[in-house]
Design a protein around this motif. Structure first.
Motif, PDB file in Angstrom:
ATOM      1  N   THR A 120       9.103   0.210   1.774  1.00  0.00           N
ATOM      2  CA  THR A 120       8.675  -0.957   0.988  1.00  0.00           C
ATOM      3  C   THR A 120       9.022  -0.791  -0.494  1.00  0.00           C
ATOM      4  O   THR A 120       8.474  -1.481  -1.352  1.00  0.00           O
ATOM      5  CB  THR A 120       7.159  -1.200   1.139  1.00  0.00           C
ATOM      6  N   GLY A 121       9.935   0.137  -0.805  1.00  0.00           N
ATOM      7  CA  GLY A 121      10.418   0.303  -2.161  1.00  0.00           C
ATOM      8  C   GLY A 121       9.347   0.793  -3.126  1.00  0.00           C
ATOM      9  O   GLY A 121       8.585   1.708  -2.808  1.00  0.00           O
ATOM     10  N   ASP A 122       9.277   0.166  -4.289  1.00  0.00           N
ATOM     11  CA  ASP A 122       8.301   0.605  -5.285  1.00  0.00           C
ATOM     12  C   ASP A 122       6.950  -0.092  -5.114  1.00  0.00           C
ATOM     13  O   ASP A 122       6.055   0.048  -5.949  1.00  0.00           O
ATOM     14  CB  ASP A 122       8.831   0.380  -6.703  1.00  0.00           C
ATOM     15  N   GLN A 123       6.784  -0.839  -4.010  1.00  0.00           N
ATOM     16  CA  GLN A 123       5.519  -1.508  -3.720  1.00  0.00           C
ATOM     17  C   GLN A 123       4.686  -0.658  -2.769  1.00  0.00           C
ATOM     18  O   GLN A 123       5.119  -0.377  -1.653  1.00  0.00           O
ATOM     19  CB  GLN A 123       5.757  -2.872  -3.058  1.00  0.00           C
ATOM     20  N   ALA A 124       3.497  -0.273  -3.206  1.00  0.00           N
ATOM     21  CA  ALA A 124       2.552   0.401  -2.322  1.00  0.00           C
ATOM     22  C   ALA A 124       1.731  -0.690  -1.631  1.00  0.00           C
ATOM     23  O   ALA A 124       0.678  -1.118  -2.119  1.00  0.00           O
ATOM     24  CB  ALA A 124       1.653   1.349  -3.108  1.00  0.00           C
ATOM     25  N   VAL A 125       2.238  -1.191  -0.509  1.00  0.00           N
ATOM     26  CA  VAL A 125       1.644  -2.339   0.175  1.00  0.00           C
ATOM     27  C   VAL A 125       0.381  -1.903   0.914  1.00  0.00           C
ATOM     28  O   VAL A 125       0.418  -0.989   1.751  1.00  0.00           O
ATOM     29  CB  VAL A 125       2.646  -2.946   1.174  1.00  0.00           C
TER      30      VAL A 125
END
Length: 492
Positions: free
Chosen positions: A270-275
């Protein structure tokens, strides 16, 4: 030619692979070690077995490769498993408590009842479950005589398996871990990138016990010269599932991999997003390079390849795991046998530590072939549970092609059923040693031997794509039967 040693310390065996600097495998060695089950739901390892098997396979692989000069070492390891040892002697105070162990289920339930889980999830991305390290650490400190006082005074050290191996490899000079392993402990703030004082207080873990956290490609220390004839830098470390994510070159948000070893673990970049999951998945660190964390959603299945081991060791239906494929092919298609392999509880998205396994749909004609097929299909059903939760949490997962690796991917029936029940393509790479390769690339990247991520990703090669063949009607009917079976297990 430059060479890299990857030490792959798993749940049932220790492996070592020697890679060339273009990440071609030069030699491998593997050694199984004993599993200990002191009580129902308890799983332990002797840390000394882990160390001796790891060091032994490393030496054996180097010898098989013709004793080349090793320029860097990468380590990948079973995650969440807890070792606490004496800093002076290096001796463990107790057997390692394995990630599969469920002894702290009641403590987790109590903390949930007290309303602690939201804070835990906000900080660590994880859930309150005995799968993770913190409650195991607390159990050891409270159970082993004098351990809590010794931990507070700095006499003891905690580590996941990577930390313990590095300590032994370096002769006690390095007490370190990487961000991926730290993110599985329930003690690490995944957004701030540091141990959390709040989590340490919640679980009663002194910070003096904890290792220093580094990037996944970093300087972790050098080996004792007596181990391999000279000092060798350790420059790559990642938990096994994160190492497989790297090995599969899942560097772009939306890419997804699933590893089928003892358990099954699916990670979605999810890349730099901590979902934060709304469907009881985990938010974790996929890797950390040059000080920057890349995040992932993860679904964890506790029993995948272990169900085949159970057919072999428990039921004695097969002598070798590879026999499962031929045996399952002889199964009666008119029987719909469903196996829910909740031997140590159910993982994501159910998180039911007290659940236990069951088999449904038995008839007088049910035999070994039907058991074998049901065992392989249970992995596909559980993977669909994970994929549906990921798609609900993050729209970028909708069109993801699943890249698979691990021992079970050699089974053509299992992979075809996986594609069928998902209703989506499944890609198996030419190189299925992706976990070890990920550790080797991390080590080589830090040592200046391997290319950066974008160039490395171009080298990924497809072995076979499994396309779904099952009709939508059959897929929905079979998955509904699986869901009913799971609900029956959960309701007991």
């Amino acid at each position: 030619m430059m060479t890299i040693l990857a030490m792959d310390q798993g749940t049932t065996s220790s492996r070592a692979l020697v890679f060339s600097d273009d990440l071609g495998v030069q030699a491998t060695a593997q050694h199984e070690f004993p599993q200990h089950f002191p009580q129902s739901g308890w799983v332990e390892h002797d840390p000394n077995d882990i160390w001796t098997s790891s060091a032994g396979t490393a030496r054996a692989a180097i010898e098989k490769a013709g004793a080349p000069r090793i320029d860097a070492i990468g380590i990948t390891n079973q995650r969440e498993t807890v070792v606490i040892w004496d800093r002076r002697t290096g001796q463990p105070i107790h057997r390692a408590i394995v990630w599969q162990d469920r002894r702290t289920a009641d403590l987790c339930a109590r903390l949930r009842d007290e309303g602690a889980e939201d804070q835990v999830t906000d900080t660590t991305g994880l859930l309150l479950d005995p799968y993770f390290s913190a409650t195991k650490i607390a159990w050891l400190l409270d159970t082993v005589d004098g351990a809590r006082d010794r931990a507070a005074s700095g006499d003891l050290a905690f580590g996941t398996i990577d930390s313990f191996l590095i300590w032994k490899l370096t002769g006690g000079r390095s007490h370190v871990t990487d961000a991926t392993n730290a993110s599985r402990t329930l003690l690490y703030d995944i957004r701030k990138g540091d141990w959390s004082d709040d989590m340490c207080r919640l679980f009663g873990v002194p910070r003096a016990l904890l290792p220093e956290v580094k990037d996944s490609a970093d300087d972790f220390g050098t080996t004792r010269p007596d181990l391999f004839g000279r000092e060798i830098p350790i420059t790559g470390v990642a938990g096994d599932q994160q190492a497989a994510t790297v090995g599969q070159a899942c560097f772009t948000p939306g890419m997804m991999k699933s590893t089928y070893g003892t358990g099954c673990f699916a990670l979605l970049n999810t890349g730099d997003q901590a979902v934060r999951s709304k469907n009881r998945l985990l938010t974790t660190i996929a890797y950390r390079l040059d000080g920057k964390a890349t995040y992932a959603l993860e679904g964890s299945i506790f029993i995948a390849g272990a169900v085949v081991q159970w057919l072999r060791d428990g039921l004695k239906l097969i002598r070798e795991a590879k026999e499962t494929q031929a045996l399952s092919a002889r199964a009666d298609d008119s029987q719909q046998v469903i196996m829910v392999p909740a031997f140590t509880g159910l993982g994501a998205p159910h998180w039911a530590p007290h659940a236990r396994g069951a088999v449904f749909g038995l008839t007088r004609n049910t035999g070994p072939a039907e058991f074998a097929r049901a065992a392989l299909e249970s992995v596909g059903f559980q993977t669909r549970d994970l994929l549906q939760a990921m798609r609900a949490d993050w729209p970028g997962a909708g069109d993801a092609v699943l890249r698979v690796d691990g021992g079970m991917t050699a089974s053509e029936p299992a992979m075809q059923f996986l594609a069928d029940i998902l209703g989506a393509p499944v890609d198996r790479p030419r190189n299925t040693e992706t976990t070890a390769q990920g550790a080797a690339w991390l080590a080589g990247y830090r040592a200046g031997l391997c290319p950066p991520p974008d160039e490395y990703a171009k080298a990924w090669r497809l072995d076979r794509r499994f396309e779904p063949r099952m009709s939508e009607e059959d897929r929905d009917r079979r998955y509904s039967a699986w869901q009913r079976a799971v609900q029956a297990v959960l309701s007991v």
